[in-house]
Design a protein around this motif. Structure first.
Motif, PDB file in Angstrom:
ATOM      1  N   ASN A 201       0.807  -1.214   0.000  1.00 47.31           N
ATOM      2  CA  ASN A 201       0.000   0.000   0.000  1.00 47.31           C
ATOM      3  C   ASN A 201       0.841   1.265   0.000  1.00 47.31           C
ATOM      4  N   VAL A 202       2.042   1.170   0.528  1.00 48.10           N
ATOM      5  CA  VAL A 202       2.937   2.328   0.566  1.00 48.10           C
ATOM      6  C   VAL A 202       3.636   2.529  -0.769  1.00 48.10           C
ATOM      7  N   TYR A 203       4.231   1.482  -1.316  1.00 53.21           N
ATOM      8  CA  TYR A 203       5.099   1.697  -2.469  1.00 53.21           C
ATOM      9  C   TYR A 203       4.356   1.817  -3.800  1.00 53.21           C
ATOM     10  N   ILE A 204       3.101   1.327  -3.893  1.00 52.57           N
ATOM     11  CA  ILE A 204       2.375   1.451  -5.159  1.00 52.57           C
ATOM     12  C   ILE A 204       2.183   2.920  -5.539  1.00 52.57           C
ATOM     13  N   ASP A 205       1.932   3.773  -4.570  1.00 49.40           N
ATOM     14  CA  ASP A 205       1.859   5.220  -4.830  1.00 49.40           C
ATOM     15  C   ASP A 205       2.746   5.916  -3.804  1.00 49.40           C
ATOM     16  N   THR A 206       4.046   5.753  -3.997  1.00 53.74           N
ATOM     17  CA  THR A 206       5.008   6.293  -3.030  1.00 53.74           C
ATOM     18  C   THR A 206       4.903   7.797  -2.856  1.00 53.74           C
ATOM     19  N   PRO A 207       4.753   8.593  -3.941  1.00 53.16           N
ATOM     20  CA  PRO A 207       4.619  10.044  -3.749  1.00 53.16           C
ATOM     21  C   PRO A 207       3.448  10.414  -2.839  1.00 53.16           C
ATOM     22  N   ALA A 208       2.305   9.738  -3.025  1.00 50.72           N
ATOM     23  CA  ALA A 208       1.144  10.012  -2.176  1.00 50.72           C
ATOM     24  C   ALA A 208       1.420   9.600  -0.739  1.00 50.72           C
ATOM     25  N   SER A 209       2.082   8.455  -0.573  1.00 52.52           N
ATOM     26  CA  SER A 209       2.419   7.987   0.776  1.00 52.52           C
ATOM     27  C   SER A 209       3.308   8.999   1.477  1.00 52.52           C
ATOM     28  N   ASP A 210       4.303   9.488   0.770  1.00 50.23           N
ATOM     29  CA  ASP A 210       5.222  10.467   1.347  1.00 50.23           C
ATOM     30  C   ASP A 210       4.492  11.734   1.756  1.00 50.23           C
ATOM     31  N   THR A 211       3.586  12.206   0.909  1.00 53.96           N
ATOM     32  CA  THR A 211       2.814  13.412   1.213  1.00 53.96           C
ATOM     33  C   THR A 211       1.978  13.246   2.467  1.00 53.96           C
ATOM     34  N   VAL A 212       1.285  12.112   2.573  1.00 56.19           N
ATOM     35  CA  VAL A 212       0.402  11.898   3.719  1.00 56.19           C
ATOM     36  C   VAL A 212       1.203  11.681   4.997  1.00 56.19           C
ATOM     37  N   LEU A 213       2.244  10.871   4.927  1.00 59.09           N
ATOM     38  CA  LEU A 213       3.043  10.609   6.124  1.00 59.09           C
ATOM     39  C   LEU A 213       3.695  11.881   6.641  1.00 59.09           C
ATOM     40  N   SER A 214       4.052  12.785   5.751  1.00 51.88           N
ATOM     41  CA  SER A 214       4.740  14.021   6.150  1.00 51.88           C
ATOM     42  C   SER A 214       3.782  15.122   6.572  1.00 51.88           C
ATOM     43  N   ASN A 215       2.582  15.170   5.972  1.00 50.94           N
ATOM     44  CA  ASN A 215       1.746  16.358   6.113  1.00 50.94           C
ATOM     45  C   ASN A 215       0.369  16.131   6.734  1.00 50.94           C
ATOM     46  N   TRP A 216      -0.031  14.888   6.942  1.00 50.06           N
ATOM     47  CA  TRP A 216      -1.361  14.651   7.508  1.00 50.06           C
ATOM     48  C   TRP A 216      -1.440  15.278   8.898  1.00 50.06           C
ATOM     49  N   PRO A 217      -2.441  16.124   9.163  1.00 55.16           N
ATOM     50  CA  PRO A 217      -2.447  16.921  10.398  1.00 55.16           C
ATOM     51  C   PRO A 217      -3.008  16.248  11.641  1.00 55.16           C
ATOM     52  N   THR A 218      -3.483  15.008  11.535  1.00 63.76           N
ATOM     53  CA  THR A 218      -3.949  14.293  12.729  1.00 63.76           C
ATOM     54  C   THR A 218      -3.052  13.083  12.949  1.00 63.76           C
ATOM     55  N   GLU A 219      -3.239  12.417  14.061  1.00 63.33           N
ATOM     56  CA  GLU A 219      -2.481  11.195  14.285  1.00 63.33           C
ATOM     57  C   GLU A 219      -2.937  10.111  13.314  1.00 63.33           C
ATOM     58  N   ILE A 220      -2.008   9.222  13.010  1.00 61.57           N
ATOM     59  CA  ILE A 220      -2.300   8.081  12.148  1.00 61.57           C
ATOM     60  C   ILE A 220      -1.969   6.804  12.911  1.00 61.57           C
ATOM     61  N   ILE A 221      -2.915   5.867  12.954  1.00 65.90           N
ATOM     62  CA  ILE A 221      -2.679   4.558  13.559  1.00 65.90           C
ATOM     63  C   ILE A 221      -2.411   3.569  12.434  1.00 65.90           C
ATOM     64  N   PHE A 222      -1.288   2.875  12.522  1.00 67.52           N
ATOM     65  CA  PHE A 222      -0.911   1.926  11.480  1.00 67.52           C
ATOM     66  C   PHE A 222      -1.109   0.483  11.948  1.00 67.52           C
ATOM     67  N   SER A 223      -1.815  -0.293  11.135  1.00 68.62           N
ATOM     68  CA  SER A 223      -1.814  -1.735  11.276  1.00 68.62           C
ATOM     69  C   SER A 223      -0.853  -2.244  10.209  1.00 68.62           C
ATOM     70  N   GLY A 224       0.343  -2.625  10.618  1.00 69.35           N
ATOM     71  CA  GLY A 224       1.386  -2.981   9.678  1.00 69.35           C
ATOM     72  C   GLY A 224       1.213  -4.357   9.070  1.00 69.35           C
ATOM     73  N   PHE A 225       2.011  -4.622   8.064  1.00 66.26           N
ATOM     74  CA  PHE A 225       1.988  -5.902   7.357  1.00 66.26           C
ATOM     75  C   PHE A 225       2.081  -7.085   8.309  1.00 66.26           C
ATOM     76  N   GLU A 226       2.911  -6.933   9.341  1.00 61.98           N
ATOM     77  CA  GLU A 226       3.161  -8.045  10.260  1.00 61.98           C
ATOM     78  C   GLU A 226       1.948  -8.368  11.122  1.00 61.98           C
ATOM     79  N   ILE A 227       1.018  -7.431  11.272  1.00 61.26           N
ATOM     80  CA  ILE A 227      -0.167  -7.653  12.101  1.00 61.26           C
ATOM     81  C   ILE A 227      -1.137  -8.617  11.415  1.00 61.26           C
TER      82      ILE A 227
END
Length: 336
Positions: A201-227
């Motif tokens: 989900n991250v690398y298919i649209d890396t530019p979008a991922s980078d934008t959201v991870l850097s600029n999203w103004p609320t907290e983000i909860i991640f359920s990672g691949f390993e979960i």
């Protein structure tokens, strides 16, 4: 593919750490949710949508919209099949516009994304006929109470990146970033690997991922691949004594081509946490997800009390959460 309960549970825990609103009676709390999915490349999205509708039938979530981060033409028809099957045919849908948005279909030989629209009712013929997902977001957010919306993304960050870049419009004079800051409580995402790795989900649209991870103004909860990797579901779904179920049909078709012990359940975990909260299912660690400078989509994790990101860490034994999730997936609609 990603690294790279006919019943509900009798007792459902309504967690106070989810963003909620009170019902008219004030006796219950309901999560107000927008689901953003890439449904198609994999089929755990179908399981995740069934979990979401099961929890909606028990009064725990108000599904405001289901939007696609994947512009493949069968995504919106499949989403509408599922929404219609669970008695909610009028849930707003939307899709990304523009040639740069991901366009991916299933890797299965049996194209379940074609099978569902061919066998079940839906309104939209193809994904490109659906409204722009960004407009769906802006309309819903502009009409929402402050800090009232939970967004759950189980696909790419494409729509969320596009939302952040929007300017004021007929819905609101606020920019996308301002709307998110004002209206969204949190974002729950199935994305990334922890403590590090390269996830679909991250690398298919890396530019979008980078934008959201850097600029999203609320907290983000991640359920990672390993979960979700350890949570194998679907085998009891295909044994359900029901007919004409798009959930059963999807898992029946796909499991026949592999995954004989069940499919990994990445997306279901994110939906579960977005609606019910992380307790008693997971521990949480705060920190920051960072992406590699080479635009490969490789992520690292830095624990920090000051971080705006949080990641899930296993707590409930895998067999228990597997049973919980699969029971939700076996839920049959209250009205067909």
């Amino acid at each position: 593919m990603r690294q790279v309960l006919p019943f509900l549970l009798a007792c459902c825990i309504i967690c106070t750490n989810c963003q909620t609103k009170k019902t008219e009676t004030g006796s219950k709390q309901i999560v107000r949710l927008i689901l953003d999915t890439d449904l198609g490349p994999d089929f755990d999205d179908v399981g995740a949508m069934s979990v979401m509708h099961a929890l909606a039938d028990s009064g725990q979530v108000d599904i405001l919209a289901t939007v696609s981060s994947n512009r493949h033409e069968m995504v919106i028809p499949c989403m509408e099949v599922l929404n219609t099957y669970f008695g909610r045919p009028d849930i707003p849908v939307g899709s990304p516009k523009g040639e740069t948005a991901p366009d991916l279909t299933t890797w299965h030989t049996e194209k379940w994304t074609e099978y569902l629209p061919a066998h079940y009712p839906h309104k939209t013929k193809k994904t490109s006929d659906a409204p722009d997902a960004v407009n769906i977001y802006r309309k819903i957010l502009s009409q929402a109470e402050d800090q009232s919306i939970t967004i759950c993304t189980i696909g790419f960050f494409t729509n969320l990146s596009n939302l952040l870049s929007t300017q004021g419009d007929s819905y609101s004079p606020l920019t996308g970033e301002e709307l998110v800051r004002k209206k969204v409580k949190r974002l729950v995402s199935m994305a990334a690997c922890f403590p590090e790795g390269k996830e679909f989900n991250v690398y298919i649209d890396t530019p979008a991922s980078d934008t959201v991870l850097s600029n999203w103004p609320t907290e983000i909860i991640f359920s990672g691949f390993e979960i979700g990797k350890k949570i194998l579901t679907g085998t009891s779904v295909i044994k359900m004594p029901v007919e004409n179920s798009p959930v059963k049909d999807t898992y029946r078709l796909c499991l026949a081509e592999g995954d004989k012990d069940g499919r990994m359940s990445w997306d279901q975990t994110a939906v579960l946490v977005a609606i019910k909260g992380y307790e008693p299912y997971y521990h949480m660690e705060r920190g920051t997800v960072s992406l590699a400078d080479d635009h490969s989509g490789f992520n690292t994790w830095t624990p920090s009390d000051a971080g705006k990101h949080l990641r899930l860490i296993e707590k409930m034994p895998v067999p228990e959460i597997t049973e919980l999730i699969e029971n939700y997936m076996k839920h049959q609609p209250t009205v067909k």
